[in-house]
Each structure stands twice: as structure tokens, then as C-alpha cells.
Design a protein around this motif. Structure first.
Motif, PDB file in Angstrom:
ATOM      1  N   ASP A 164      29.750  29.000  49.212  1.00  0.00           N
ATOM      2  CA  ASP A 164      30.910  29.891  49.373  1.00  0.00           C
ATOM      3  C   ASP A 164      32.219  29.128  49.164  1.00  0.00           C
ATOM      4  OD1 ASP A 164      29.018  31.728  50.058  1.00  0.00           O
ATOM      5  OD2 ASP A 164      29.798  32.173  52.050  1.00  0.00           O
ATOM      6  N   MET A 203      33.722  34.295  53.882  1.00  0.00           N
ATOM      7  CA  MET A 203      34.514  34.318  52.650  1.00  0.00           C
ATOM      8  C   MET A 203      35.109  32.944  52.334  1.00  0.00           C
ATOM      9  SD  MET A 203      36.337  38.049  52.947  1.00  0.00           S
ATOM     10  CE  MET A 203      37.068  37.935  51.327  1.00  0.00           C
ATOM     11  N   GLY A 204      34.313  31.900  52.610  1.00  0.00           N
ATOM     12  CA  GLY A 204      34.742  30.554  52.232  1.00  0.00           C
ATOM     13  C   GLY A 204      35.755  29.925  53.146  1.00  0.00           C
ATOM     14  N   SER A 233      40.774  35.677  41.424  1.00  0.00           N
ATOM     15  CA  SER A 233      40.676  35.480  42.874  1.00  0.00           C
ATOM     16  C   SER A 233      40.339  36.794  43.567  1.00  0.00           C
ATOM     17  CB  SER A 233      41.997  34.941  43.427  1.00  0.00           C
ATOM     18  OG  SER A 233      42.278  33.673  42.889  1.00  0.00           O
ATOM     19  N   THR A 262      38.145  29.357  42.090  1.00  0.00           N
ATOM     20  CA  THR A 262      38.869  30.522  41.548  1.00  0.00           C
ATOM     21  C   THR A 262      40.285  30.131  41.159  1.00  0.00           C
ATOM     22  OG1 THR A 262      39.590  31.169  43.768  1.00  0.00           O
ATOM     23  CG2 THR A 262      37.569  32.171  42.938  1.00  0.00           C
ATOM     24  N   THR A 305      36.733  37.664  42.994  1.00  0.00           N
ATOM     25  CA  THR A 305      35.871  36.718  43.722  1.00  0.00           C
ATOM     26  C   THR A 305      35.810  37.066  45.198  1.00  0.00           C
ATOM     27  OG1 THR A 305      36.341  34.946  42.150  1.00  0.00           O
ATOM     28  CG2 THR A 305      35.512  34.297  44.317  1.00  0.00           C
ATOM     29  N   PHE A 306      36.982  37.310  45.794  1.00  0.00           N
ATOM     30  CA  PHE A 306      37.007  37.577  47.230  1.00  0.00           C
ATOM     31  C   PHE A 306      36.379  38.921  47.578  1.00  0.00           C
ATOM     32  CE2 PHE A 306      40.456  34.323  47.374  1.00  0.00           C
ATOM     33  CZ  PHE A 306      39.801  33.461  48.240  1.00  0.00           C
ATOM     34  N   LYS A 350      35.020  29.681  46.240  1.00  0.00           N
ATOM     35  CA  LYS A 350      36.414  29.986  46.557  1.00  0.00           C
ATOM     36  C   LYS A 350      37.355  28.970  45.915  1.00  0.00           C
ATOM     37  CE  LYS A 350      38.604  28.673  50.180  1.00  0.00           C
ATOM     38  NZ  LYS A 350      39.157  28.387  51.515  1.00  0.00           N
TER      39      LYS A 350
END
Length: 1011
Positions: free
Chosen positions: A804, A693-694, A817, A811, A820-821, A808
Motif C-alpha cells: 500500500d 490507504m497507505g 493520485s 503516484t 489510486t486513492f 501511494k
């Protein structure tokens, strides 16, 4: 001066004949306190007006009484040596060189023994050794202590003697010779020159004897291709350290492809040196370890892979340009690399294997070494098929098997079982009364390799010796000893082997070869026969898919399934899926949606999935669990061998489905029909989060171009925190008082993310060294696995991990956000993959130590975070406070507990336990100790020898097991040490450095080639 005064507690003691005094001497409490009556009755307890203080008195007394009772346990008397063997010093480990050769895994290894018990496998690091112990090899020591082993020979299912067995077999051989009946020896690949000589002698005595070699997982097509070119039945040798460009078409050469063992050479070229590192292209269907480590991975069906191989050949030999852009890029770089390029293929196809050899010959590849060909696969699929046909026709008089289980592993096992009934005498040399041995006339109990003498030719020009490290535990006999008996040779196999080896050894005596475990032999160079490849290339170029394709493979943990009763391997999480205790069909997301197959997480955190039915030809496999696998090529599904065994297996280990049923013609690539089934399967998955997740501070990575051209501060930035409202490097901010750690040893562990392939050998080595318990599928599903070391596997959500991070960072706003997550939790259809071993980080400023109310966990002067199990009361505050989540709470008593009926529940299984490491009881917290018992033993050895410890002597179980060189352990206070050099590297970083824990484990930034 001694006092003669006599003290008394009551007047009654003055009366010598008092009955009261006598009663008190024998029982402090004349009347029994009714604790059980009071505490055992819910109604009495709830209606009682007893105060809390009184209640605690009762509880305190009962606890004390239980403790006193526990002190009066059974006395087990130790029996000393009458004559102590000179080579055994109690408390000191001995190491013996030997070779594993079980038909699937082959390697030169060392065996650690304690007081005559083999307890651990180590790599043989002598120069010239062919080593590389994988997870299965490390676990093989536990299979020695399997209490379901066949303990003596059986005739018609009844216990027998070896004299009776020999009489019966010799009579059958003589009867066959007199009648001209066929005698067949069916064995796995033994790669044993002395055994081949014994079989030749048997053939001389009984001319109708025929030897058929059968590998459960066949490499017959690759063997046929090599034989067609070089005239010898073997497999091409490869040294990936000599390659700048590696192109793999369906070959998981970091897994079990052609016996494995390539990760060490591969890793040498993957660590950036002088601004360079090797480039790796992978074209495959299943997501494999090789694919997960590739710079560029392209998912293709089997038919598309064949076309890609043909295009590569045409581009390199003929100069044409492939239509597929990725194949064209690989071909261009191969041509540019010249003899520094290499092509390998795992396609189960004769033409594909032939073309791969042709490409390497055209490149004059330095990594391709036919003269060092591997001899660890010799199976012949055509001969096996003919044997089954002959058995069904009743034309086999006597069948003698060694190290094979065809009733389980053959796809047409029913035909084999039917033919077995028509054989006059059938014999199976086997460690277990397995599916085959239970159907034969004679089940001959075979020893484990650690109880055996032998020799092995792992590759041309190399001769290895196998020696026993323990006396046979049961009434077993080696196949070679039986061969000697049947040829009326009165020699012991040891004597025969010693005499035979004298003709093979070059430059070494017998004793030296046994000591080292191997020696060199004379060999000759192979000459290539001219082969016209035009027909093979044409067939590959015109390959077509016939519906959905099934790609059968061997799992890193289970292999061909012969160690399926090994709990270490059953609980070993698959490096890719992170699932243990199962095999399953892997399906792409697109195909899963089309077929209505699903995976989902349930409330307790477990992973569930659909069932499917697989049909290949006339064979059907029902209730196969489904895993939706990122990176699986659309139009293909994967299924692992080695599961679904029932015979001679503990109930807990009878898991999975038998993929061999779909292994038609011993070919790993099949056309399959798949359909949805009702029900849901519960998986034991140790990792449910799939992506980073970045979070680029967990696994730091960069590209080779940036690594070469930019300052380290850009690609390996030090995290900053706020100090007095100013951004300050986290390494300069500290809440703790620091200590002088420059005195004596200070241990650090370096982990290079470029070299780590995710193979998991370190996980099993840690199990063996530290007596880590097996908890079973149900507990793993509850996230209660006890692995001290885990290897996290992450997928990218975008095409790359860099994508990724960009997503992140781009956003903004709460809703944007959030969306996106949520999206970044799902992996890409063809993601990049990263592996990260994580164990206790042994923080110099450890948050676990701060919160322990009983000081059970504390820091040592040498940098290790200690656990005093006797102090631990199981509050689990330390686990809650650990940012790395590496502590394991021992929920149950796993030792001597029938609820966990694995090796720790029986006396034989417990023989594998390491006496240097405490076996933990329930209610305590445990974790990686940085193998403190190993560092202490190293210091004591150097002290006895009156010298300083040399660099490289300090090891942990994981660093010693790591053949790729990803894990390096040592003393950073020794400024000349390798680990000190690595600690000063620009690529070095600490996990979650911004929280200021100052770990003694550090990582190296992963560097990737540009796509």
C-alpha cells in the motif's frame, strides 16, 4: 456580641396580622407568571413584539424555577449497618477468587465487589491460575443482574416451592425405578468432579439413570480423536509460547477454538526478542482472529483444508512435497523447527483431528501437551442424537436438564420438542425461562455462577474452586443441592464440596484453595495408543467440495448465545467486521458478485446489505443479512451461532438469525445453497473505513529482516515538519510551554501492536469499570456509540500494507493520485490485517483543552486529561479539535430511560454500576479517563500500608484485562518500571506524532515475518 436589631422590607411587615405578609412568606409571586401560556403557543410567540431581553427574562425565570424544583427531589434515606461485617469497608473494593464454568467459558478469575455487589471481573494473576477472561467472561457479571431471570421454580408454568419440586421429582424417579423406566440427566460440560460424584450416587440409588453431556457447539470429533489415542475424553493442551512455527488448519485458536485462552502464550512468541519471533501460517475459510494475526494466511475451502492437512502429514512423516506451494513452505518450516513446531486444526472431522495429533507426535512438539489436556469439553454428539430418538420413541420416563437449551440449540429442535411431550416428567434447571424451560414440566430456577459454590477441573492436574460473591438474588437452587435431596442426603452442597475437595487438594488447605481459587491435584501421565493413520490421511487427501460450503463459527462477543440478553455483548463490535447487534452470512467478493449480493453505505454513514436465503438439507434460514468479507475463501460462506433467540429476551435484544438450525449432526461444516432475497438490511457498523490507504504513520510496521538489520531511523522514522523552511523533527517543535513532569507520578500506557490480537476483552472491561452506557442499534448506526475504547481494524489494499505504501508513494499528478486513492479504499481479496486499540491519548499538549470555553477538560499533573462533567455544556468543540476522534458526546439520558431499556433502566441492572465513577447525564462529553479512580485507589492503598507503589500495581481497566500483554500501564517517572523501559524502546512511537500533541499513550511498531 449578638445583634437584636430587626430589619423589615416594607411597612406592611409591621402589622403582625397582615394577610399580605403571610402570602408572601408562602409564595414569592402572588400571581403566577403565564410562562407556559406564552412560550407554549406558537402563534402568540410568533406574533409577539416582545423584545429579546424580555424573552430571555422569561426563559431565565423558567429555568431557575425548574432548577429549584429539581432541588426538591425525593429523599432516599441511607440505612446504615446495624452490625457492620468486618470484611466490608464502605468505599473500599473487595476481591474474591472464583471460577467461571458456564458450559462454554471456563477460567480462574477474581470478582471485584463493592458493599456486597459484584461489579467487575478481573484476571486471576496468581502463579498457576488458568486465567484469560475474554469479552464474554468480563460481561458475565452483568448477566447476574438480568431482570428477566427465572426468579423461582415453576410447575406447569405456575409458581411453586422447592419442596413441591423435590416431591414431584423424587416420585418420578421412584416410579421410573419401579417400572424400569429410563431416567436421563442431560447437562452441559460442567467439568466438576464433585458433581460427577453426586451423579454417580444418584445412579447407585436409581440404576436406570443415564448421564448425557451435550455441548451446544460440539467438539465431539476432537474429543473422539483424543480418546482414541490417549484413552481419555479430553482435548489436547497447547502452549504456543513453546512454538517457533505454528500451523493452523481452520483453528481460530485466538478466538473460541476448543475453549480459547491461548492468546497469552501466543503473544509471548510474537514480540521480537533477540532478533526472533514465531512464524504463524493460517489455512482457513472464514477470516478469523487467528487468521488476522497470522504472518501468512491462505484462504481455502474446507475440502482444500483437509487436503492440506493430509499433505502436511505426508511431508513430515513420509517426506513427500506438497503440490500447494504455501503448504509446502509451511511443511518445510515445520520440519526445520522440529519439536519447536506445532499443528492445530479446527476442522469438524474425526480423521482431521486424529491426523493433527499424529503430526504433533511425529514432531515431538514441545507445544503439544496431552498430559495437560483440557477437560472443559465433554459433549457426545452421538449420545445426544440417540437421546432425541429415544424421546421420540417414548422410551424416556424422566428427563432432567441442567445448563442446556436444546430447543434453541439443536438443529432438530422440533424433534426434541415433540419427544419432550412423550416424557412423563421433564425438568430444566435454567437461569431463564428459555425456549426449553418454557416447555418442560418443571422450570427449576438456577443461580448464577457468582451465587454458587462448586469445583471445576479445567485441565488434568488442576483443581479450581467456585465460591459465591453475593447471596442469591432470587429463590434459586443449585443442581447439586437438588441431587443431594434426591439421594436423601441431608448435607448442604457446601459441606459435601468441602469434604470432597479434601481428597483432591495437594499442598493446600481448603481455605487456601478458596482464597487462591485453585490448587494442584495428583495426576498420571497418559500413554498414547498406536493408531494407524493411513486410512484417515487417505480420506482427507481425497476430500471433495460438494458445492458451496458453510462454515459455522462462534463470535468473539456472543459465543454459544447463552448471554444473548446481555447488552454489553450485543453492542460489542465484532473484531473483524466491526458490526454489532447482528449476525450475518459472510461471503467473498467473487461469490457475492456471482450471487448478486451487495453492501453499500447510505447518506447518514450507515452500512446496508442484501438479504439471502440459506438452505442446508431440509433446513432453511430466511432473511439472513449479508456482509461481503475480505479474506473469505471463494466457495465458502460463514455464519455465527448465538443469535435469533426470542424466549426470556428483551425486545431490543431479539436480533439476528438462529444458525443452529443449519447445524446438521452437530457438524460446523455443511454444504449450503444460497440465494438472493429482496429487501435491504441496516447494519450497526462502527467502522466504515476499511483500509489505511497507505498511511504508514497510523500503524507503523516493518519486517523482521529490516528490524534486525537496519537502523531504527529507517523503520521507525521520526516525522519532520517545516521550521524556518527547514525540515525539523516534529518532537523538537512546540507551540506550547512545557512543564516539569519529572515530579511525582506520570502515567503512560504502552500498546504493543505485535501482541494485540484484537480480542476486545479490554472494551468490555472498560464498559464495566467506567459505567459506559449502552445506546442500542439505532444509535450505533448513527455513529453515536459510547465506547471509550475502540479497536480499529485495518485491511491492506494490496497484498500487504508495505505494498500500500509503495503504491501511494509511486503516484504522481492529480488524476493519477485520485484514482489510486479511490482504489485503495477497497481491501484486497486476501488482505493483511492490523488491529489498533485507540482511546483518549491524554496528550500533554492537548488540543481539546485549548478550545473548551468552560474549562471542562483540563490536564492533570500526572499526565491524565480530565473531564469535569458538571462544567461541560456540550459545545463539542473538543471533539472537533481531537485528531484521534476518541471523545463521545452523550446525546441522551441513558440512565432510567425506557427509550434505552437496558441494564441502566432498572434497579437490578444498576447494581452493576461502579460507585467510584459518575454516571453521566445527557449533553456532556465523555471519554477515557485513564481509569483515574483506579490509580487513586492504588495510591491510597499504598499510603495506608506506609509504602511506595510497586511496579505493576498501577492498572487501568484495559491493561488489567489484556491477557496478551499488549497493554502495559504505569509510571514513567519510575525508571525501574516496565512502562519506562518500553518508553525507551526503539519500537516506540506516538500516534500522529507530527501534530505535536505529545500523547501519554504510545505504540510499538508492528514487526511481521516475511511471507
Amino acid at each position: 456580641m449578638a445583634s437584636n436589631k430587626k430589619y423589615w422590607k416594607s411597612v406592611e411587615e409591621l402589622n403582625e396580622n397582615s394577610s399580605i405578609v403571610e402570602t408572601l412568606r408562602n409564595n414569592e409571586f402572588v400571581e403566577e407568571i403565564p410562562v407556559n401560556d406564552f412560550l407554549g403557543n406558537d402563534e402568540t410567540l410568533s406574533n409577539s413584539s416582545t423584545t429579546r431581553r424580555d424573552f430571555l427574562k422569561y426563559v431565565g425565570f423558567s429555568t431557575a424555577a425548574a432548577s429549584l424544583a429539581a432541588c426538591e427531589g425525593p429523599v432516599v434515606k441511607s440505612i446504615p449497618y446495624v452490625v457492620q461485617p468486618e470484611e466490608i469497608i464502605p468505599g473500599v473494593a473487595d476481591y474474591y477468587a472464583t471460577t467461571i464454568a458456564d458450559g462454554f467459558d471456563f477460567a480462574n478469575i477474581l470478582i471485584k465487589t463493592r458493599e456486597g455487589r459484584p461489579i467487575k471481573v478481573e484476571n486471576n494473576n496468581l502463579e498457576g491460575a488458568i486465567t484469560g477472561a475474554n469479552a464474554r467472561v468480563h460481561a458475565s457479571v452483568l448477566s447476574l443482574y438480568d431482570n428477566l431471570r427465572l426468579k423461582q421454580p415453576k410447575i406447569a408454568g405456575k409458581d411453586a416451592t422447592w419442596a413441591e419440586v423435590n416431591t414431584k421429582v423424587k416420585a418420578s424417579l421412584q416410579d421410573a425405578a419401579s417400572k424400569g423406566g429410563n431416567v436421563v440427566l442431560l447437562t452441559g460440560t460442567m467439568a466438576s468432579p464433585s458433581t460427577d460424584a453426586l451423579i454417580s450416587e444418584l445412579k447407585s440409588k436409581y440404576p436406570t439413570v443415564k448421564h448425557v453431556v451435550y455441548d451446544a457447539i460440539s467438539e465431539s470429533n476432537a474429543l473422539d480423536a483424543f480418546e482414541a489415542v490417549y484413552g481419555e475424553r479430553a482435548l489436547s493442551g497447547y502452549d504456543f509460547s513453546q512454538a517457533d512455527v505454528i500451523v493452523s488448519v481452520g483453528a481460530d485458536f485466538l478466538g473460541d477454538w476448543q475453549g480459547g485462552g491461548y492468546d497469552a502464550g501466543y503473544a509471548k512468541g510474537r514480540i521480537p526478542k533477540n532478533g526472533k519471533m514465531s512464524k504463524h501460517f493460517q489455512f482457513e475459510a472464514n477470516m478469523s482472529l487467528a487468521g488476522a494475526n497470522a504472518d501468512k494466511r491462505v484462504p481455502l475451502t474446507v475440502a482444500q483444508q483437509k487436503q492440506a492437512l493430509a499433505d502436511l502429514y505426508n511431508a513430515i512423516v513420509g517426506g513427500s512435497t506438497p503440490k500447494n506451494a504455501e503448504v509446502a513452505k509451511a511443511a518445510k518450516q515445520l520440519k526445520s523447527a522440529g519439536n519447536k513446531g506445532v499443528v492445530v486444526t479446527g476442522l469438524d472431522d474425526f480423521d482431521a483431528q486424529l491426523v493433527a495429533i499424529g503430526i504433533n507426535q511425529a514432531l515431538q512438539s514441545a507445544a503439544f501437551n496431552p498430559n495437560g489436556a483440557k477437560l472443559t469439553r465433554k459433549g457426545d454428539a452421538k449420545a445426544v442424537a440417540q437421546l432425541v430418538a429415544d424421546m421420540k420413541a417414548g422410551s424416556v420416563h424422566t428427563l432432567i436438564m441442567n445448563g442446556v437449551n436444546p430447543v434453541y440449540t439443536l438443529p432438530n429442535s422440533k424433534d426434541f420438542a415433540e419427544g419432550l411431550k412423550k416424557v412423563k416428567l421433564s425438568v430444566a434447571f435454567s437461569m431463564k425461562e428459555d425456549e426449553t424451560a418454557s416447555l418442560t414440566s418443571i422450570a427449576a430456577a438456577a443461580p448464577h455462577y457468582l451465587e454458587s459454590w462448586g469445583d471445576v477441573s479445567l485441565q488434568r492436574g488442576h483443581y479450581s474452586v467456585m465460591q459465591p460473591t453475593i447471596r442469591p438474588l432470587f429463590d434459586t437452587k443449585q443442581f447439586q443441592d437438588a441431587l443431594l435431596s434426591w439421594t436423601d442426603n441431608s448435607s448442604e452442597y457446601f459441606d459435601y464440596l468441602k469434604n470432597f475437595a479434601s481428597t483432591k487438594l495437594v499442598g493446600k488447605s481448603w481455605n487456601q484453595a478458596v482464597h487462591d481459587g485453585f490448587a494442584s491435584t495428583d495426576t498420571f501421565a497418559l500413554n498414547a495408543n498406536p493408531v494407524d493413520l493411513s486410512s484417515s490421511v487417505s480420506k482427507l487427501a481425497n476430500a471433495k467440495s460438494n458445492g458451496l460450503e458453510l462454515v459455522l463459527y462462534s463470535k468473539t462477543g456472543m459465543g454459544d448465545g447463552q448471554q444473548a440478553n446481555n447488552p454489553w455483548l450485543q453492542e460489542f463490535p465484532d473484531p473483524i467486521t466491526r458490526v454489532s447487534w447482528d449476525n450475518y452470512v459472510t461471503v467473498s467478493k467473487k461469490d457475492a458478485e456471482k450471487l448478486g449480493l451487495e453492501n453499500w453505505n447510505v447518506a447518514n454513514g450507515g452500512l446496508n446489505g442484501s438479504y439471502a436465503t440459506l438452505k442446508v438439507g431440509k433446513a432453511t434460514l430466511n432473511n439472513v443479512p449479508v456482509v461481503i468479507q475480505p479474506g473469505q475463501a471463494v466457495g465458502t460462506v460463514g455464519l455465527a451461532f448465538g443469535y435469533g433467540k426470542k424466549a426470556a429476551m428483551k425486545q431490543e435484544m431479539q436480533v439476528g438469525v438462529n444458525a443452529y438450525a443449519l447445524y446438521n449432526d452437530l457438524n460446523a461444516n455443511q454444504s449450503v445453497a444460497i440465494s438472493n432475497e429482496e429487501g435491504e438490511h441496516e447494519f450497526a457498523c462502527v467502522q466504515l473505513q476499511k483500509t489505511l490507504m497507505g498511511r504508514g504513520d497510523i500503524i507503523k510496521e516493518t519486517t523482521l529482516e529490516i528490524f534486525n538489520t537496519k537502523d531504527a531511523k529507517e523503520w521507525n522514522p521520526i516525522p519532520v515538519v517545516s521550521l524556518d523552511h527547514k525540515e525539523t523533527p516534529a518532537t523538537e517543535v512546540d507551540l506550547w510551554d512545557s512543564f516539569d513532569r519529572s515530579v511525582a507520578h506520570h502515567f503512560n500506557l504502552s500498546i504493543d501492536l505485535n501482541a494485540c490480537t484484537g480480542c476486545g476483552a479490554c472494551v468490555i472491561a472498560c464498559h464495566a469499570e467506567n459505567n459506559v452506557p449502552v445506546v442500542g442499534k439505532s444509535e450505533v448506526r448513527r455513529s453515536r456509540d459510547m465506547h471509550w475504547l475502540r479497536i480499529d481494524r485495518y485491511y491492506s489494499s494490496q497484498d500487504t500494507f508495505g505494498g500500500d505504501v509503495e503504491l501511494k508513494d509511486s503516484t504522481s499528478g492529480l488524476m493519477n493520485s485520485r484514482e489510486t486513492f479511490i482504489g485503495m479504499e477497497d481491501p484486497n481479496e486476501n488482505p493483511q490485517v492490523a488491529f489498533q486499540p485507540v482511546m483518549c491519548q491524554h496528550c500533554n499538549h492537548a488540543p481539546c483543552e485549548t478550545v473548551c470555553p468552560v474549562a471542562a477538560t483540563s490536564h492533570g499533573r500526572e499526565g491524565q486529561n480530565h473531564m469535569a462533567y458538571n462544567r461541560c455544556v456540550g459545545t463539542r468543540y473538543c471533539a472537533n479539535n481531537c485528531p484521534y476522534k476518541v471523545r463521545r458526546f452523550n446525546w441522551f439520558l441513558y440512565n432510567k430511560n425506557s427509550e434505552f431499556d437496558y441494564h441502566m433502566n432498572d434497579d437490578l441492572g444498576r447494581m452493576v454500576l461502579n460507585p467510584d465513577v459518575n454516571v453521566r447525564s445527557r449533553g456532556v462529553m465523555e471519554k477515557c479517563s485513564m481509569c483515574i479512580q483506579m490509580t487513586q485507589a492504588t495510591k491510597l492503598k499504598a499510603k495506608r500500608e506506609g509504602r511506595a507503589v510497586k511496579d505493576g500495581e498501577f492498572q487501568t481497566a484495559c491493561s488489567a484485562a489484556c491477557t496478551s500483554g499488549a497493554m502495559i500501564f504505569g509510571d514513567v517517572n519510575d525508571k525501574e518500571s516496565k512502562v519506562a523501559e518500553l518508553a525507551d524502546s526503539e519500537r516506540m512511537y506516538h500516534l500522529l506524532e507530527h501534530i505535536g500533541t505529545k500523547p501519554n499513550v504510545f505504540y510499538h511498531v508492528k514487526v511481521r515475518n516475511e511471507k
